[in-house]
Design an enzyme around this catalytic site. Structure first.
Site, short mmCIF file in Angstrom:
data_model
loop_
_atom_site.label_atom_id
_atom_site.label_comp_id
_atom_site.label_asym_id
_atom_site.label_seq_id
_atom_site.Cartn_x
_atom_site.Cartn_y
_atom_site.Cartn_z
N LYS A 41 0.82 -1.23 0.00
CA LYS A 41 0.00 0.00 0.00
C LYS A 41 0.85 1.28 0.00
O LYS A 41 0.46 2.29 0.57
CB LYS A 41 -0.97 0.05 1.20
CG LYS A 41 -1.86 -1.15 1.40
CD LYS A 41 -2.60 -1.57 0.17
CE LYS A 41 -3.62 -0.57 -0.31
NZ LYS A 41 -4.20 -0.95 -1.62
N SER A 145 -5.46 3.00 4.33
CA SER A 145 -5.64 2.42 2.99
C SER A 145 -5.70 0.89 3.07
O SER A 145 -6.54 0.24 2.44
CB SER A 145 -4.48 2.88 2.10
OG SER A 145 -4.47 2.18 0.91
#
Ligand SMILES: *[C@@H]1O[C@H](CO)[C@@H](O)[C@H](O)[C@H]1NC(C)=O
Ligand SMILES: *[C@@H]1O[C@H](CO)[C@@H](O)[C@H](O)[C@H]1NC(C)=O
Ligand SMILES: *[C@@H]1O[C@H](CO)[C@@H](O)[C@H](O)[C@H]1NC(C)=O
Ligand SMILES: CC(=O)N[C@H]1CO[C@H](CO)[C@@H](O)[C@@H]1O
Length: 369
Positions: A41, A145
């Protein structure tokens, strides 16, 4: 002489010249040239896609995520996998390059090899001269995220079979605020036990605490960066930041290519106009193209279970305070010239003076409405 012989002789000469123009014999090349080790991520998929334009770069086994020494959502790596099997894969790739008479730079693109205590030593066995690339991103945004992604995949509380459970395994919630409360509490208790030990054992136990949560623990970067720096000379470890890749993709790509030592590819603006796996759009079919504005990793997709904005902001502030010491240790490494300069925005969020005031992320998040 028969003209067929002349042709045969000519052909032999040509073959000889082309084979000798590039030294691609098996033993002159390292087993593997470079490794993009993570972090998840942090833009590794975008970097992977951009680098694939450069035909002098070849990803091991033709793919991203070999998971050779550490799988996804695992609290324990598997560096005891058979190295010969790994070497066999690299040799197959090398053989196909050789068939084309090309010197290709072979790279392992696995974003789980960063938060992995045993990975640097294992990779170093394969090539002591390995070029390592680490991509990082604002830790609070990375954690969020990953959380949103795992809720969307319905895998937040999954653990790989045969693995000890991570802190995520018992987090039966889809609320970020509740998740942060649970995992930060668990991690702090774990760290307290780790710090009661000394030296290398304490460092190892500390990494183990962070490995037990791929949402929050994986955003504590400094101990994993230091683990790579303990095994490789500083100049073999390049740290790049997702914020920089978003703002200046061509400069960062040139920096990565120079680090690998691969000839530069002239990427066009279109080549780097696509962002991969951006929030809410996972998988290759959902790459965001350049018609979407770039936010440099500061995307924040809200989760349905988090309707209480006050609770979310409190969780974000708790995380900022939890990550700050680790981020400040990265600032120190950057100030000593050991890693690339950290994005200026990070100093405004995690710097010592920023920690004296209110939460600068609050303004950032409420501006997103
Ligand atoms: C994971 O959480 C979901 C609810 O979000 C729950 O239905 C499921 O039973 C949980 N699975 C495990 C293995 O705990
Ligand atoms: C980019 O995405 C937009 C919206 O999803 C779409 O309308 C457009 O056709 C895409 N452009 C390209 C070049 O793929
Ligand atoms: C929202 O969260 C705050 C902080 O956790 C809490 O004090 C408040 O009672 C919550 N509000 C609602 C409506 O649940
Ligand atoms: C970590 C956590 O929130 N665990 C909860 C899971 O759900 C049970 C009841 O369904 C709660 O008792 C736990 O506290």
């Amino acid at each position: 002489m028969d003209s067929r012989w002349l042709w045969a002789l000519l052909l032999l000469c040509l073959v000889h010249i082309s084979v000798n123009s590039v030294d691609v014999s098996a033993d002159s090349l390292p087993i593997i040239d470079f490794a993009l080790v993570g972090q998840q991520k942090c833009g590794t998929s975008s970097l992977w896609h951009y680098l694939r334009k450069n035909s002098d770069i070849y990803p091991l086994a033709g793919k991203k995520e070999t998971y050779a020494f550490c799988i996804d959502r695992a609290a324990v790596p598997r560096c005891d996998n058979l190295l010969q099997e790994y070497i066999d894969k690299t040799e197959r790739d090398r053989a196909s390059e050789r068939a084309q008479g090309r010197r290709v730079y072979l790279g392992d693109f696995t974003s789980t090899h960063f938060a992995c205590p045993c990975c640097p030593a294992t990779l170093k066995l394969l090539n002591p001269g390995l070029k390592v690339i680490i991509m990082l991103r604002d830790p609070v945004f990375r954690a969020h995220s990953r959380f949103v992604e795992q809720v969307q995949f319905r895998t937040l509380n999954h653990t790989q079979p045969g693995q000890p459970p991570g802190f995520n395994a018992r987090a039966n919630t889809t609320s970020f605020a509740a998740y942060v409360d649970w995992v930060v509490g668990q991690t702090e208790a774990c760290l307290q036990r780790a710090r009661a030990r000394e030296g290398a054992l304490a460092r190892r136990l500390t990494m183990e605490c962070y490995m037990r949560d791929h949402v929050i623990g994986f955003s504590v970067y400094d101990s994993f960066v230091l683990n790579y720096l303990e095994h490789f000379p500083d100049k073999q470890v390049l740290v790049v930041y997702m914020e920089d890749l978003a703002a200046e993709p061509l400069r960062v790509l040139a920096q990565v290519e120079a680090h690998i030592g691969v000839p530069h590819f002239p990427y066009s603006a279109d080549d780097v106009g696509t962002v991969f796996n951006a929030h809410g759009a996972y998988g290759w079919g959902h790459a965001l193209n350049s018609s979407h504005p770039r936010k440099g990793g500061l995307e924040w997709a809200s989760t349905p279970a988090d309707s209480n904005a006050t609770a979310v902001l409190a969780a974000v502030e708790r995380l900022r305070r939890f990550f700050a010491p680790s981020v400040q240790r990265l600032f120190a490494l950057a100030d000593e010239g050991r890693i690339t300069r950290v994005p200026q925005a990070w100093r405004a969020i995690y710097g010592k003076s920023a920690m004296l005031g209110g939460n600068p992320l609050a303004a950032l998040l409420s501006a997103k409405g």
